[in-house]
Design a protein around this motif. Structure first.
Motif, PDB file in Angstrom:
ATOM      1  N   CYS A 248       0.822  -1.207   0.000  1.00  0.00           N
ATOM      2  CA  CYS A 248       0.000   0.000   0.000  1.00  0.00           C
ATOM      3  C   CYS A 248       0.858   1.261   0.000  1.00  0.00           C
ATOM      4  O   CYS A 248       1.878   1.312   0.670  1.00  0.00           O
ATOM      5  CB  CYS A 248      -0.897   0.035   1.231  1.00  0.00           C
ATOM      6  SG  CYS A 248      -2.258  -1.113   1.105  1.00  0.00           S
ATOM      7  N   TYR A 249       0.424   2.212  -0.766  1.00  0.00           N
ATOM      8  CA  TYR A 249       1.157   3.475  -0.760  1.00  0.00           C
ATOM      9  C   TYR A 249       0.197   4.651  -0.769  1.00  0.00           C
ATOM     10  O   TYR A 249      -0.946   4.554  -1.197  1.00  0.00           O
ATOM     11  CB  TYR A 249       2.126   3.565  -1.938  1.00  0.00           C
ATOM     12  CG  TYR A 249       1.469   3.452  -3.297  1.00  0.00           C
ATOM     13  CD1 TYR A 249       1.476   2.247  -3.981  1.00  0.00           C
ATOM     14  CD2 TYR A 249       0.842   4.548  -3.880  1.00  0.00           C
ATOM     15  CE1 TYR A 249       0.868   2.129  -5.210  1.00  0.00           C
ATOM     16  CE2 TYR A 249       0.226   4.439  -5.127  1.00  0.00           C
ATOM     17  CZ  TYR A 249       0.242   3.230  -5.781  1.00  0.00           C
ATOM     18  OH  TYR A 249      -0.365   3.120  -6.994  1.00  0.00           O
ATOM     19  N   ASP A 250       0.719   5.754  -0.260  1.00  0.00           N
ATOM     20  CA  ASP A 250       0.005   7.016  -0.273  1.00  0.00           C
ATOM     21  C   ASP A 250       0.602   7.842  -1.421  1.00  0.00           C
ATOM     22  O   ASP A 250       1.708   7.552  -1.876  1.00  0.00           O
ATOM     23  CB  ASP A 250       0.237   7.703   1.080  1.00  0.00           C
ATOM     24  CG  ASP A 250      -0.667   8.897   1.264  1.00  0.00           C
ATOM     25  OD1 ASP A 250      -1.683   8.990   0.571  1.00  0.00           O
ATOM     26  OD2 ASP A 250      -0.335   9.751   2.106  1.00  0.00           O
ATOM     27  N   ASP A 269       2.481   3.316   2.862  1.00  0.00           N
ATOM     28  CA  ASP A 269       1.372   3.610   3.761  1.00  0.00           C
ATOM     29  C   ASP A 269       1.043   2.316   4.504  1.00  0.00           C
ATOM     30  O   ASP A 269       1.526   1.246   4.144  1.00  0.00           O
ATOM     31  CB  ASP A 269       0.161   4.089   2.937  1.00  0.00           C
ATOM     32  CG  ASP A 269      -0.810   4.902   3.772  1.00  0.00           C
ATOM     33  OD1 ASP A 269      -0.667   4.930   5.011  1.00  0.00           O
ATOM     34  OD2 ASP A 269      -1.724   5.510   3.191  1.00  0.00           O
ATOM     35  N   TYR A 276      -5.969   6.031   7.075  1.00  0.00           N
ATOM     36  CA  TYR A 276      -5.864   5.211   5.861  1.00  0.00           C
ATOM     37  C   TYR A 276      -7.143   5.229   5.025  1.00  0.00           C
ATOM     38  O   TYR A 276      -7.094   5.309   3.803  1.00  0.00           O
ATOM     39  CB  TYR A 276      -5.516   3.773   6.251  1.00  0.00           C
ATOM     40  CG  TYR A 276      -5.333   2.839   5.090  1.00  0.00           C
ATOM     41  CD1 TYR A 276      -4.142   2.824   4.367  1.00  0.00           C
ATOM     42  CD2 TYR A 276      -6.337   1.954   4.708  1.00  0.00           C
ATOM     43  CE1 TYR A 276      -3.962   1.964   3.310  1.00  0.00           C
ATOM     44  CE2 TYR A 276      -6.167   1.091   3.648  1.00  0.00           C
ATOM     45  CZ  TYR A 276      -4.981   1.100   2.946  1.00  0.00           C
ATOM     46  OH  TYR A 276      -4.807   0.239   1.888  1.00  0.00           O
TER      47      TYR A 276
ATOM     48  N   LYS B 248     -11.992   5.298  -0.575  1.00  0.00           N
ATOM     49  CA  LYS B 248     -10.910   6.229  -0.886  1.00  0.00           C
ATOM     50  C   LYS B 248     -10.116   5.699  -2.078  1.00  0.00           C
ATOM     51  O   LYS B 248      -9.147   4.976  -1.903  1.00  0.00           O
ATOM     52  CB  LYS B 248     -10.019   6.356   0.342  1.00  0.00           C
ATOM     53  CG  LYS B 248      -8.948   7.399   0.258  1.00  0.00           C
ATOM     54  CD  LYS B 248      -8.221   7.456   1.586  1.00  0.00           C
ATOM     55  CE  LYS B 248      -7.205   8.554   1.634  1.00  0.00           C
ATOM     56  NZ  LYS B 248      -6.691   8.694   3.019  1.00  0.00           N
ATOM     57  N   LYS B 250      -7.590   5.987  -4.435  1.00  0.00           N
ATOM     58  CA  LYS B 250      -6.451   6.895  -4.568  1.00  0.00           C
ATOM     59  C   LYS B 250      -5.717   6.701  -5.892  1.00  0.00           C
ATOM     60  O   LYS B 250      -5.480   7.644  -6.616  1.00  0.00           O
ATOM     61  CB  LYS B 250      -5.498   6.680  -3.394  1.00  0.00           C
ATOM     62  CG  LYS B 250      -4.582   7.820  -3.183  1.00  0.00           C
ATOM     63  CD  LYS B 250      -4.395   8.153  -1.719  1.00  0.00           C
ATOM     64  CE  LYS B 250      -3.876   9.557  -1.603  1.00  0.00           C
ATOM     65  NZ  LYS B 250      -3.890  10.026  -0.242  1.00  0.00           N
ATOM     66  N   LYS B 255      -3.912  -0.707  -7.067  1.00  0.00           N
ATOM     67  CA  LYS B 255      -2.575  -0.958  -6.516  1.00  0.00           C
ATOM     68  C   LYS B 255      -2.379  -0.418  -5.096  1.00  0.00           C
ATOM     69  O   LYS B 255      -1.746  -1.056  -4.280  1.00  0.00           O
ATOM     70  CB  LYS B 255      -1.472  -0.323  -7.396  1.00  0.00           C
ATOM     71  CG  LYS B 255      -1.601  -0.556  -8.879  1.00  0.00           C
ATOM     72  CD  LYS B 255      -1.257  -1.973  -9.274  1.00  0.00           C
ATOM     73  CE  LYS B 255      -1.335  -2.147 -10.781  1.00  0.00           C
ATOM     74  NZ  LYS B 255      -1.671  -3.514 -11.153  1.00  0.00           N
ATOM     75  N   CYS B 256      -2.871   0.771  -4.820  1.00  0.00           N
ATOM     76  CA  CYS B 256      -2.440   1.469  -3.605  1.00  0.00           C
ATOM     77  C   CYS B 256      -3.118   0.938  -2.355  1.00  0.00           C
ATOM     78  O   CYS B 256      -2.664   1.188  -1.241  1.00  0.00           O
ATOM     79  CB  CYS B 256      -2.661   2.969  -3.723  1.00  0.00           C
ATOM     80  SG  CYS B 256      -4.347   3.500  -3.361  1.00  0.00           S
ATOM     81  N   HIS B 258      -6.013   1.542  -0.819  1.00  0.00           N
ATOM     82  CA  HIS B 258      -6.896   2.315   0.061  1.00  0.00           C
ATOM     83  C   HIS B 258      -8.385   2.003  -0.071  1.00  0.00           C
ATOM     84  O   HIS B 258      -9.125   2.153   0.883  1.00  0.00           O
ATOM     85  CB  HIS B 258      -6.665   3.814  -0.154  1.00  0.00           C
ATOM     86  CG  HIS B 258      -5.358   4.257   0.390  1.00  0.00           C
ATOM     87  ND1 HIS B 258      -4.185   4.115  -0.318  1.00  0.00           N
ATOM     88  CD2 HIS B 258      -5.010   4.786   1.585  1.00  0.00           C
ATOM     89  CE1 HIS B 258      -3.178   4.566   0.415  1.00  0.00           C
ATOM     90  NE2 HIS B 258      -3.645   4.967   1.574  1.00  0.00           N
TER      91      HIS B 258
END
Lengths: 342, 285
Positions: A248-250, A269, A276, B248, B250, B255-256, B258
């Motif tokens: 996971c990334y922001d 993240d 989150y 959310k 994002k 991939k991310c 959220h």
């Protein structure tokens, strides 16, 4: 698969010869209890007896902070030069971490391919290394204590020598570049290797039962155990940072001082962080810590299995080692499993 | 689904295309409809989408946010995004002057399953800002009127001043090829030309055969509960109730992490889910 033998006294020469295939990154000892993957300038720094590194090799393929592209008021959005075209070699990677990279490959491929990740991946060769499990390793339960692909070369310790499995043409090039260092493998060494593999099994002290775990996770969705763990968890996110499969990334925009140009960046993240699942307007879909802890376990052992056919855990034990609240994945899963049979 | 933005080996899937804000139409308080025109003519011509999909909208130097598409793919040239001023990104968007450049990538998400829905009645149930994504489906159906049997719109807002697209929707009251039911919870001045009361009350005003009807629902979280209850009472099967559910989103490309719910990413597996999916995914509704 082709197999050759590398006598241990030739290892140093072999590592030196590898530098023409790219920059070497390998485990080093930082202090008595900490090993790290690090850029190697001098092969004597390398410590091949390590248990687990603080961070998995994902830190090179999915850096903690990474640039996606640049932007400016005039030119709009433009690609950045990443330097990922440079060749590198990850030397001494344990089987669990190779499995971890293969799980990341699943995530970053699919319908939308993250080419930045795969450019780095293609330019990174992997030289694996056998290991002896400690009391936190549960890779055997996860089926990641052995690996049959995802590396160029794999070195298995057979006391006086390494048995070297050659998995790719690039691996073959590496061996041929210093052919004189390698010897043919005899029946004796194969037997020795098999014996060593069996011996390795005796070192395991930790196991979890994966059988029907996704179903049990569903049955125990409302279990009080999640609240108990939520009470203990500090939401620090250490388990995610050290996890070889957490991806996971922001995303954030970083402006330069002139205010006209900048870069869009990614940053690791964690699903345990309070914000989150927080969206604009103030709705937080997982404001409870117990909900976030549960989500993490569900994603790894239920959701990922549904999506990719296997759990996104390789049993490396890093989350057990790094958790300041001493939450232990093996204990959690055992508890959930026992909840289901009460 | 290649929408002119599909990737080749070297493409950066996260890099937005430039688009210009060509119109900003004020809606209700703190809501605006932004018309965007993609700068690159080839990308513009190839940009196609289906109702229910969303784009990732970037403001240079501020960031990026997922916004559902409010325009219908039947009306090409510009993309319309209805935005509520609610966070850092949307605040910056509202401050941008006309003709400013923004970034757009997408479209993302599954969108409505139009192939399945064709030939059926279409029941659109919207509450509040839920009209933003459903407006795309509404105009798609009206512009391709022969693809659907009956078309019914049920839309509720608290008061008339808070009804999105009010003037546009009021013109539909006269149409004979659809039923437009617009309700406000309160009408203190007694001037509202249509229904008064909560949106679920509108169900008493018509009959549809649930076997040949798809319901498309979007609104505030509480609405899903009441509307799905009504639809189930009306004998809708759970996979004929389609809901636009957002988290959310994002990265928009799965991939991310959220927007993950259970084992689905709302950004690629959604945002349109059947009611069956929704009740079988933990935390969904």
């Amino acid at each position: 698969m082709q197999i050759v033998k590398l006598p241990k006294q030739n290892l140093d020469k072999f590592i030196k010869s590898l530098s023409k295939f790219g920059q070497i990154y390998a485990p080093i000892k930082k202090d008595a209890n900490t090993s790290l993957f690090s850029k190697i300038e001098d092969s004597s720094q390398i410590d091949l007896g390590y248990n687990r590194t603080l961070l998995p090799p994902k830190k090179y393929l999915l850096p903690p902070i990474d640039s996606m592209f640049r932007f400016s008021a005039e030119a709009g959005y433009e690609e950045v030069e990443h330097g990922v075209d440079e060749k590198s070699i990850l030397f001494g990677v344990h089987s669990c971490d190779i499995h971890g990279l293969r799980i990341l490959d699943l995530v970053f491929s699919g319908r939308y391919v993250d080419n930045h990740y795969f450019t780095g991946r293609k330019n990174t060769s992997i030289i694996g290394l056998s290991c002896i499990p400690d009391d936190m390793c549960f890779c055997r339960s996860m089926g990641t204590d052995f690996v049959e692909n995802g590396f160029d070369l794999f070195l298995s310790d057979i006391d006086q020598s390494y048995l070297v499995r050659i998995a790719t043409s690039l691996g073959d090039d590496m061996v041929r570049a210093s052919q004189s260092l390698f010897k043919e493998v005899g029946k004796e060494e194969i037997e020795k290797h098999k014996k060593k593999s069996n011996e390795m099994q005796k070192h395991f002290k930790t196991d979890i039962e994966l059988y029907n775990l996704p179903e049990i996770m569903d049955l125990e969705y409302e279990s009080k155990t999640w609240e108990e763990i939520g009470e203990k968890c500090l939401s620090c996110g250490s388990c995610s940072m050290v996890c070889p499969t957490c991806y996971c990334y922001d995303v954030f925009d970083e402006l330069s001082l002139d205010g006209k140009t900048g870069e869009r960046k990614t940053r690791w993240d964690s699903c345990l962080f309070e914000d989150y699942a927080l969206v604009a307007g103030g709705t937080n879909f997982r404001s409870e810590r117990s909900a976030r802890v549960k989500n993490r376990y569900f994603h790894k052992h239920r959701g990922f299995v549904a999506q990719y056919g296997k759990p996104s855990c390789v049993g490396c034990g890093r989350c057990i080692q790094s958790c300041p609240a001493k939450i232990n994945v093996v204990e959690v899963i055992t508890k959930i499993r026992s909840d289901a049979y009460v | 689904m290649c929408n002119g933005t599909c990737t080749s080996d070297t493409d950066n899937i996260y890099q937005p295309h430039l688009a210009r804000i060509v119109r900003r139409l004020p809606q209700i308080k703190d809501h605006r409809l932004f018309q965007l025109r993609l700068e690159d003519s080839e990308i513009r011509q190839n940009f196609s989408y289906r109702p229910g999909q969303f784009v990732e909208l970037s403001i240079i130097g501020t960031g990026e946010a997922p916004i559902s598409i409010s325009s219908s793919p039947t009306r090409s040239g510009v993309i319309e995004l209805c935005v509520r001023r609610i966070g850092r990104m949307t605040e910056a968007l509202f401050r941008l002057p006309l003709n400013s450049l923004v970034g757009v990538r997408g479209p993302y998400g599954n969108g409505f399953p139009l192939e399945q829905m064709r030939g059926n009645n279409l029941l659109i149930v919207a509450g509040g800002l839920g009209m933003a994504p459903l407006r795309s489906l509404l105009w798609y159906a009206l512009d391709n009127r022969s693809l659907f049997k009956e078309v019914i719109l049920m839309f509720g807002a608290k008061v008339a001043e808070e009804m999105l697209f009010k003037y546009e929707l009021l013109t539909l009251l006269d149409r004979t090829d659809m039923r437009c039911l617009l309700t406000v919870d309160k009408d203190e001045e007694g001037t509202w030309p249509a229904q008064v009361g909560v949106v679920t009350k509108l169900f008493d005003l018509f009959e549809v055969d649930p076997k040949i009807t798809y319901a498309a629902v979007c609104g505030p979280p509480i609405m899903y509960k009441f509307v799905s209850k009504k639809l189930l009472e009306k004998k809708f099967s759970k996979d004929r109730i389609l809901m636009s559910l957002e988290r959310k989103m994002k990265c928009g490309v799965g991939k991310c992490g959220h927007c993950m719910i259970g084992y689905k990413y709302t950004c690629i597996d959604g945002p349109i889910f059947t009611y069956w999916d929704a009740i079988n995914l933990p935390e969904m509704i």
